[in-house]
Write a protein that holds these residues in place. Sequence first.
Motif, short mmCIF file in Angstrom:
data_model
loop_
_atom_site.label_atom_id
_atom_site.label_comp_id
_atom_site.label_asym_id
_atom_site.label_seq_id
_atom_site.Cartn_x
_atom_site.Cartn_y
_atom_site.Cartn_z
N ASP A 113 9.35 -4.50 -2.57
CA ASP A 113 9.10 -3.10 -2.92
C ASP A 113 8.02 -2.56 -1.99
OD1 ASP A 113 8.87 -0.63 -4.04
OD2 ASP A 113 8.27 -1.33 -6.03
N ARG A 114 8.45 -2.11 -0.84
CA ARG A 114 7.54 -1.64 0.20
C ARG A 114 6.80 -0.38 -0.22
NH1 ARG A 114 5.09 -3.88 4.53
NH2 ARG A 114 4.71 -2.31 6.09
N VAL A 115 7.45 0.50 -0.99
CA VAL A 115 6.83 1.76 -1.41
C VAL A 115 5.64 1.48 -2.33
CG1 VAL A 115 7.21 3.91 -2.70
CG2 VAL A 115 8.96 3.08 -1.13
N SER A 116 5.81 0.60 -3.30
CA SER A 116 4.72 0.24 -4.22
C SER A 116 3.60 -0.49 -3.49
CB SER A 116 5.23 -0.63 -5.36
OG SER A 116 6.10 0.11 -6.18
N SER A 117 3.98 -1.36 -2.57
CA SER A 117 2.98 -2.08 -1.79
C SER A 117 2.13 -1.13 -0.94
CB SER A 117 3.68 -3.11 -0.91
OG SER A 117 2.76 -3.81 -0.13
N ASP A 118 2.79 -0.17 -0.30
CA ASP A 118 2.07 0.81 0.51
C ASP A 118 1.19 1.71 -0.36
OD1 ASP A 118 3.19 -0.21 2.80
OD2 ASP A 118 4.70 1.37 3.00
N ALA A 119 1.68 2.08 -1.55
CA ALA A 119 0.90 2.91 -2.46
C ALA A 119 -0.34 2.16 -2.94
CB ALA A 119 1.75 3.34 -3.65
N LEU A 120 -0.19 0.88 -3.25
CA LEU A 120 -1.33 0.07 -3.69
C LEU A 120 -2.35 -0.08 -2.56
CD1 LEU A 120 -2.75 -1.62 -5.83
CD2 LEU A 120 -1.38 -3.57 -5.08
N ARG A 121 -1.87 -0.38 -1.36
CA ARG A 121 -2.79 -0.53 -0.22
C ARG A 121 -3.53 0.78 0.05
NH1 ARG A 121 -3.79 -4.32 3.20
NH2 ARG A 121 -1.90 -5.46 2.74
N ALA A 122 -2.84 1.91 0.02
CA ALA A 122 -3.48 3.20 0.27
C ALA A 122 -4.52 3.50 -0.81
CB ALA A 122 -2.44 4.30 0.33
N TYR A 123 -4.19 3.21 -2.06
CA TYR A 123 -5.12 3.45 -3.16
C TYR A 123 -6.37 2.57 -3.00
CZ TYR A 123 -7.17 3.61 -7.81
OH TYR A 123 -8.06 3.75 -8.85
N LEU A 124 -6.18 1.28 -2.71
CA LEU A 124 -7.32 0.38 -2.58
C LEU A 124 -8.18 0.72 -1.37
CD1 LEU A 124 -5.79 -3.07 -3.65
CD2 LEU A 124 -7.31 -1.56 -4.95
N VAL A 125 -7.56 1.14 -0.27
CA VAL A 125 -8.35 1.57 0.90
C VAL A 125 -9.20 2.78 0.53
CG1 VAL A 125 -8.16 2.68 3.17
CG2 VAL A 125 -6.88 0.60 2.71
N HIS A 126 -8.61 3.74 -0.17
CA HIS A 126 -9.35 4.92 -0.59
C HIS A 126 -10.49 4.54 -1.54
CE1 HIS A 126 -9.15 9.23 -2.43
NE2 HIS A 126 -10.19 9.08 -1.65
N ALA A 127 -10.22 3.67 -2.50
CA ALA A 127 -11.25 3.24 -3.44
C ALA A 127 -12.35 2.46 -2.73
CB ALA A 127 -10.63 2.38 -4.54
N ARG A 128 -11.98 1.63 -1.76
CA ARG A 128 -12.97 0.86 -1.02
C ARG A 128 -13.87 1.79 -0.20
NH1 ARG A 128 -10.80 -4.83 0.52
NH2 ARG A 128 -11.71 -4.43 2.56
N GLN A 129 -13.29 2.80 0.44
CA GLN A 129 -14.08 3.74 1.23
C GLN A 129 -15.07 4.50 0.35
OE1 GLN A 129 -10.63 5.76 3.13
NE2 GLN A 129 -11.97 5.77 4.91
N GLU A 130 -14.59 5.00 -0.78
CA GLU A 130 -15.46 5.76 -1.68
C GLU A 130 -16.54 4.85 -2.27
OE1 GLU A 130 -17.05 9.05 -3.44
OE2 GLU A 130 -15.45 9.02 -1.94
N THR A 131 -16.22 3.62 -2.56
CA THR A 131 -17.20 2.68 -3.08
C THR A 131 -18.30 2.42 -2.05
OG1 THR A 131 -15.52 1.63 -4.47
CG2 THR A 131 -17.52 0.36 -4.04
N VAL A 132 -17.92 2.23 -0.79
CA VAL A 132 -18.89 2.02 0.27
C VAL A 132 -19.80 3.24 0.39
CG1 VAL A 132 -19.11 1.94 2.80
CG2 VAL A 132 -17.60 0.34 1.64
N LEU A 133 -19.23 4.41 0.38
CA LEU A 133 -20.02 5.63 0.51
C LEU A 133 -21.05 5.74 -0.61
CD1 LEU A 133 -20.17 8.18 2.28
CD2 LEU A 133 -18.60 9.25 0.68
N ARG A 134 -20.63 5.55 -1.85
CA ARG A 134 -21.56 5.66 -2.98
C ARG A 134 -22.56 4.51 -3.01
NH1 ARG A 134 -17.63 7.52 -7.97
NH2 ARG A 134 -16.43 9.06 -6.78
N LEU A 135 -22.11 3.31 -2.67
CA LEU A 135 -23.00 2.16 -2.67
C LEU A 135 -24.15 2.35 -1.69
CD1 LEU A 135 -23.45 -0.84 -3.64
CD2 LEU A 135 -22.12 -1.50 -1.64
#
Length: 190
Positions: A130-152
């Motif tokens: 399921d490439r669509v779900s995998s890409d959605a999860l990766r995009a979400y986690l990249v976004h969450a990781r970036q925002e976490t770094v910024l706030r941290l």
Amino acid sequence: MPAYHSSWNDDAQGARQVGNLALLPFSSRIRGTAPTPADTNQPDIIDESLALFRPNSLFRNFEIKGQADRVLIYLILFIGDCLGKIAQARTWTSQDALKHLTTHALGHFALPGEPGFPMNQVFQGPAAGDRVSSDALRAYLVHARQETVLRLVEQHVYNPQDESTAGGSKPSKWWMAFQKRRFMGKQLGS
């Protein structure tokens, strides 16, 4: 004393699910795929992860009570990984830390369910093929990781009032004291 759980566990029922990970909303200054929360004044999952990182990092066991707890676990492990990188480079100013940790957040990482992910026994990845779900999860986690770094970096580890000193500020000793603690005895990697 039990570990602290996410307050988003009840609200995660309406969120999109990929595997057994809820794609929870959070407010962000970075453009990304995460849904926008209905109330931006309420603490989101990233605020909660930053608030619960230090107390939860003392626990080796964690009972998962909902889908949001898995997001909380992932972000706590990522915060620990970021603190480890800051500790390795002792001379980083807040700008250096932000630059290097943002690069780290955007770098390649193993998704839940993939070989190399440290907690595959707790996380279920997207369905095989399921490439669509995998890409959605990766995009979400990249976004969450970036925002976490910024706030941290901007709000917790480096004090903005110390930026006027020569060479920038030093990381907070109250945060760096937890850089060797491993939540549940695990770490995300590198």
